[in-house]
Design an enzyme around this catalytic site. Sequence first.
Site: not given
Length: 394
Positions: A80, A138
């Site tokens: 991400d 995350e």
Amino acid sequence: MKSMEQTLMSAVPDMIEWRRHLHRNPELSYQESATAAFVAEKLRSWGLEVRESVGGGHGVIGILQGTADGPTVALRADMDALPIQDEKTAEYASQVPGVMHACGHDAHTAALLTVARTMSSHRDQVGGRVVFLFQPAEETTPGGALPMIEAGVLDGVDVIYGIHLWTPLETGAVSSRPGPFMAAADEFTLTVKGRGGHGGLPHETVDSVYVASQLVVNLQSIVSRSTDPTQPCVVSVGSFHSGTSFNVIAESAALKGTVRTFDSRIRLEVKDRFEEIVRQTCAMYGAEVQIDYRLGYPPVVNHAGEAQRFERAAAGVFGTEQARYSPLIMAGEDFAYYLERIPGCFMFVGAGNKERGIVHPHHHPRFDIDEQAMVNAARLFLAVTEDYMKEHRG
């Protein structure tokens, strides 16, 4: 026949191309659909067993079975990006307004893809099974690790390794440590409710900006006066929003921030003291407050034996002087959840390069990496995997 190292090095141009593609096309936490599809397509093209939408989100795993029996090793990368406007002038700068890879997750993904490609070409040298974990979310709690664990990605896995590229460390160096490594990462949102009014008549109001400002100051006493000075602790207010005009005393103010600790007892003591200070400060000035305090990722705690493996493997690849003992890092990581369940090690790979101007910290609008660091990350993944499989073969 090429060695595994030669195959990896021949894949470097593709690795750089993959990383730059992902850097141009970043996706926020829980939105990594195109990134996940990109990863899954690559893994399938190399003959790996692939599972998508793992954990109910955009998680992807690839499973590689070597030709010899042996242990199962998991390797993890996160995918991400962050809600930051990319201010770099590089040709691979983000093409998505307000979103960029400002922490190196694009490079983590590209490096692990390269490891998967390399090992798939040398199954006869893989003494066991490798599970490649490509994890979403995350950067935002509750994070993507727990849903993937609950979906069974660690079932049958003996050990796990993760890597983070790190610009404060120069390219060529790697670091880790046994035991606590990265901090528990908690977060808070405070909404202070006062009584708005005219800026020229403050005595008729309860000034939320003033009260919230006192909170910013008073909360710093937690670290300086309420915790053991030998125990690491950080309390940071990162966001303060209030008001609409220069001559209006705002009705409310919102603060957001983070608390970082390593010790579980101190973690809860800080939470209690935090809430006490917030309530009493607001009561003193006649304001109301809503507290949203969330316990986030636990601390990253490396297993001693696997940290020793890192040291041994890294010294063999990069030299003893470049395999370093890391200081404690106050950043947080949901890799911690994997390490709560099985042995493993989280490792930093240097990605800074002062000569090339790659000096900006993580989460900075001009963040970038030395792409040689991806090569080093891939080599380190291969080294610790090979070392573990040799020790546990059969």
